[in-house]
Design a protein around this motif. Structure first.
Motif, short mmCIF file in Angstrom:
data_model
loop_
_atom_site.label_atom_id
_atom_site.label_comp_id
_atom_site.label_asym_id
_atom_site.label_seq_id
_atom_site.Cartn_x
_atom_site.Cartn_y
_atom_site.Cartn_z
N ASN A 1 0.97 -1.45 0.15
CA ASN A 1 0.05 0.13 0.00
C ASN A 1 0.92 1.24 0.12
N MET A 2 2.31 1.09 0.30
CA MET A 2 3.07 2.37 0.02
C MET A 2 3.40 2.44 -1.30
N GLU A 3 4.12 3.93 -1.46
CA GLU A 3 4.15 4.09 -2.95
C GLU A 3 5.33 3.25 -3.51
N SER A 4 5.07 2.66 -4.70
CA SER A 4 5.74 1.60 -5.30
C SER A 4 6.86 2.50 -6.28
N VAL A 5 7.69 1.59 -6.62
CA VAL A 5 8.75 1.96 -7.72
C VAL A 5 9.03 0.59 -8.62
N GLU A 6 9.20 0.92 -9.66
CA GLU A 6 9.55 -0.24 -10.63
C GLU A 6 10.92 0.13 -11.37
N THR A 7 11.84 -1.02 -11.26
CA THR A 7 13.22 -0.53 -11.73
C THR A 7 13.70 -1.80 -12.38
#
Length: 330
Positions: free
Chosen positions: A83-89
């Motif tokens: 539910n936290m801000e996600s990042v894709e990398t």
């Protein structure tokens, strides 16, 4: 120029090659490249751990953050983290025991949250020097606080669009940019803030920093492969600097013991935290016999590999990758 044994860095085996370049030798002795992708499939991604993979049920898993924290918070569930801000990398991982990277280097697309965001929820007391990761398989390691609070340091829960497979750390693993796999732990169950920590491998004399060194890999040909004289052959591979030198700018190939170099094409890349893929079309000479193929990389910071490795700031480079092959009659 005679070959010199001290620059011999040929891989022990190509059986576990995970470079996403598949070269098929057709009936007419030409090659085709497939598939053209930067991503290593999950089932081909290299695996290494101290014991069997830890099998964790999501409903029972909790991540406790302890030690020198400013406030106590309930252990995190996977749902809370998602539910936290996600990042894709996109990130390449590489084993410290295989510096050339012929078998234990792979690349994937990951999704997760910044470790910094998680630590912000508990607060960091003055005096903290390291962040410690305790894992369900008994492994433990630490990274400096300054590395932990980088924007690129991620707690990943997805790999190539699916939940982390068991063997790759379900439900949470660390992605610690620029460092070998020893500093990218899996199956994390506890994060501790501390002044110091002696990690699992450091107790056994391993490098406590584990920075990835600049390296180039020859994927094709394989060691001792036979190549038809007079044919057109694609020499291919990957290169990676862990992001320490700004990424890979140039790849070169030599087939005369480093006397002359030929620029290869970098045909696939993402950011400096992922490998680049390269290829070079070789018009194979008609002279039959043994041949050595060298590959080297130059980074955007101006570092170029040499035959035995170089000392460089902030991280060193290893020597050329060398492959023995044989030119045979048509």
């Amino acid at each position: 120029m005679k070959r010199r044994s001290f620059i011999k860095l040929t891989a022990i085996s190509s059986a576990g090659m995970v470079l996403p370049i598949k070269l098929d030798l057709l009936a007419d002795d030409h090659q085709t490249l497939k598939p053209l992708t930067l991503i290593t499939p999950n089932d081909q991604f290299y695996i290494l751990q101290i014991d069997k993979p830890a099998k964790i049920e999501e409903k029972n898993w909790r991540l406790a953050v302890t030690g020198m924290i400013e406030k106590m918070v309930p252990p995190f569930t996977l749902a809370t983290i998602k539910n936290m801000e996600s990042v894709e990398t996109m990130r390449t991982l590489k084993c410290i025991g295989d510096p050339i990277g012929t078998e234990q280097m792979s690349n994937a697309m990951w999704k997760g949250v910044r470790l910094k965001d998680l630590l912000d929820k508990v607060g960091i007391k003055d005096g903290v020097k390291v962040v410690v990761f305790v894992c369900a398989d008994g492994y433990h390691t630490a990274i400096p606080l300054e590395d932990a609070i980088q924007e690129d340091t991620i707690l990943a829960y997805e790999m190539n669009g699916v939940p982390l497979p068991v063997e790759h750390g379900f439900p949470i693993r660390l992605l610690n940019p620029g460092h070998y796999g020893t500093k990218n732990p899996k199956w994390i169950v506890n994060i501790q803030l501390a002044t110091k920590h002696e990690s699992y491998w450091e107790k056994r004399g391993w490098d406590p920093i584990a920075n990835i060194k600049l390296a180039t890999v020859i994927g094709t040909p394989a060691p001792d492969q036979e190549i038809v004289a007079g044919s057109e052959y694609i020499v291919s591979g990957a290169a990676f600097d862990g992001g320490h030198h700004g990424g890979i700018k140039l790849i070169e190939v030599s087939i005369d013991y480093g006397e002359t170099w030929h620029e290869a094409e970098i045909w696939a890349k993402d950011t400096p935290l992922a490998w680049v893929l390269w290829k070079w079309t070789w018009n194979v000479p008609k002279d039959i016999g043994p041949i050595e193929i060298y590959a080297r990389a130059t980074t955007y910071s101006g570092i170029t590999q040499d035959e035995i490795g170089i000392t460089a700031e902030p991280v060193d480079a290893i020597g050329y990758h060398t492959i023995d092959a044989k030119i045979i009659e048509p």
